[in-house]
Design a protein around this motif. Structure first.
Motif, PDB file in Angstrom:
ATOM      1  N   LEU A   9      -7.664  13.057   5.295  1.00  0.00           N
ATOM      2  CA  LEU A   9      -7.752  12.822   3.857  1.00  0.00           C
ATOM      3  C   LEU A   9      -8.818  13.647   3.162  1.00  0.00           C
ATOM      4  O   LEU A   9      -8.965  13.558   1.938  1.00  0.00           O
ATOM      5  N   VAL A  67       0.736   4.068  -2.889  1.00  0.00           N
ATOM      6  CA  VAL A  67       0.448   5.477  -2.626  1.00  0.00           C
ATOM      7  C   VAL A  67       1.576   6.374  -3.130  1.00  0.00           C
ATOM      8  O   VAL A  67       1.334   7.468  -3.654  1.00  0.00           O
ATOM      9  N   SER A  68       2.812   5.930  -3.011  1.00  0.00           N
ATOM     10  CA  SER A  68       3.946   6.792  -3.341  1.00  0.00           C
ATOM     11  C   SER A  68       4.188   6.921  -4.839  1.00  0.00           C
ATOM     12  O   SER A  68       4.818   7.872  -5.279  1.00  0.00           O
ATOM     13  N   ILE A 105      -8.917  -1.747  -2.685  1.00  0.00           N
ATOM     14  CA  ILE A 105      -8.562  -0.391  -3.111  1.00  0.00           C
ATOM     15  C   ILE A 105      -9.038  -0.112  -4.529  1.00  0.00           C
ATOM     16  O   ILE A 105      -9.138   1.032  -4.929  1.00  0.00           O
ATOM     17  N   LEU A 128       0.823  -1.212   0.000  1.00  0.00           N
ATOM     18  CA  LEU A 128       0.000   0.000   0.000  1.00  0.00           C
ATOM     19  C   LEU A 128       0.857   1.262   0.000  1.00  0.00           C
ATOM     20  O   LEU A 128       0.533   2.238  -0.687  1.00  0.00           O
ATOM     21  N   GLU A 129       1.941   1.261   0.752  1.00  0.00           N
ATOM     22  CA  GLU A 129       2.821   2.431   0.770  1.00  0.00           C
ATOM     23  C   GLU A 129       3.460   2.653  -0.597  1.00  0.00           C
ATOM     24  O   GLU A 129       3.593   3.792  -1.049  1.00  0.00           O
ATOM     25  N   ALA A 158      -6.335   3.419  -0.484  1.00  0.00           N
ATOM     26  CA  ALA A 158      -5.109   2.846   0.082  1.00  0.00           C
ATOM     27  C   ALA A 158      -4.675   3.643   1.313  1.00  0.00           C
ATOM     28  O   ALA A 158      -4.279   3.056   2.331  1.00  0.00           O
ATOM     29  N   LYS A 159      -4.766   4.967   1.257  1.00  0.00           N
ATOM     30  CA  LYS A 159      -4.415   5.805   2.416  1.00  0.00           C
ATOM     31  C   LYS A 159      -5.363   5.540   3.581  1.00  0.00           C
ATOM     32  O   LYS A 159      -4.942   5.537   4.738  1.00  0.00           O
ATOM     33  N   ASP A 204      -8.399   5.399  -5.916  1.00  0.00           N
ATOM     34  CA  ASP A 204      -7.707   4.187  -5.458  1.00  0.00           C
ATOM     35  C   ASP A 204      -6.636   4.542  -4.437  1.00  0.00           C
ATOM     36  O   ASP A 204      -6.447   3.847  -3.431  1.00  0.00           O
ATOM     37  N   ILE A 205      -5.928   5.642  -4.688  1.00  0.00           N
ATOM     38  CA  ILE A 205      -4.900   6.096  -3.747  1.00  0.00           C
ATOM     39  C   ILE A 205      -5.540   6.497  -2.424  1.00  0.00           C
ATOM     40  O   ILE A 205      -5.021   6.187  -1.344  1.00  0.00           O
ATOM     41  N   THR A 206      -6.691   7.162  -2.494  1.00  0.00           N
ATOM     42  CA  THR A 206      -7.401   7.553  -1.270  1.00  0.00           C
ATOM     43  C   THR A 206      -7.803   6.321  -0.463  1.00  0.00           C
ATOM     44  O   THR A 206      -7.642   6.292   0.762  1.00  0.00           O
ATOM     45  N   HIS A 238      -1.615   5.886 -10.360  1.00  0.00           N
ATOM     46  CA  HIS A 238      -2.894   5.232 -10.090  1.00  0.00           C
ATOM     47  C   HIS A 238      -4.000   6.272  -9.998  1.00  0.00           C
ATOM     48  O   HIS A 238      -3.751   7.474  -9.857  1.00  0.00           O
TER      49      HIS A 238
END
Length: 150
Positions: free
Chosen positions: A54, A22-23, A76, A18-19, A35-36, A31-33, A27
């Motif tokens: 967020l 996100v980094s 995600i 997940l990190e 994952a965060k 989807d990034i949200t 994407h």
């Protein structure tokens, strides 16, 4: 005992995945949200705290946690892997639709409507399905401006 019904407890591998997800900025934002949200939920933040961090609605963390407990890390992504997204019209049926839309309208009509096209397409003997929606007809003809009946 936790009051939350859907608890996120990530493994080290899931957290690392997940990190990394996100980094890298390749994407979709939603989807990034998600994952965060999973990362923050694993850290022990409440849904309200996650919303503040967020800037999302209060229901988003709950739905994301619920999806994680049901589907795991695949939560995600919005689409569910077990859903079938095949189009109702195949290439042959779409060709019949285009030919029909380019033909003369029925007697007593000045032009084809989506409803008329859908009804006529179902009555053709070459095409085998029980019904088709006007929206399906509209979406298929939208790609071809010369066939738009309205």
């Amino acid at each position: 005992m936790s009051r939350k019904k859907h608890v996120v407890d990530l493994t080290d591998e899931e957290r690392q995945e997940l990190e990394t997800f996100v980094s890298t900025g390749v994407h979709r934002a939603e989807d990034i949200t998600r994952a965060k949200i999973l990362l923050k939920a694993d850290e022990g933040l409440t849904d309200g705290g996650i919303c503040e961090h967020l800037d999302c609605s209060i229901g988003t963390p709950y739905r994301t946690r619920k999806a994680y407990t049901d589907r795991g890390i695949a939560a995600i992504h919005r689409r569910k892997p077990d859903r079938d997204y095949e189009p109702k019209l195949d290439g042959r049926a779409e060709a019949h639709l285009v030919a029909l839309a380019c033909s003369e309208p029925p007697e007593g009509r000045t032009r084809w409507t989506y409803a008329l096209l859908a009804d006529r397409l179902v009555t053709l003997e070459e095409i085998e399905f029980d019904s088709i929606s006007e929206e399906t007809v509209r979406q298929r003809l939208k790609k071809r401006p010369e066939t738009t009946p309205l």
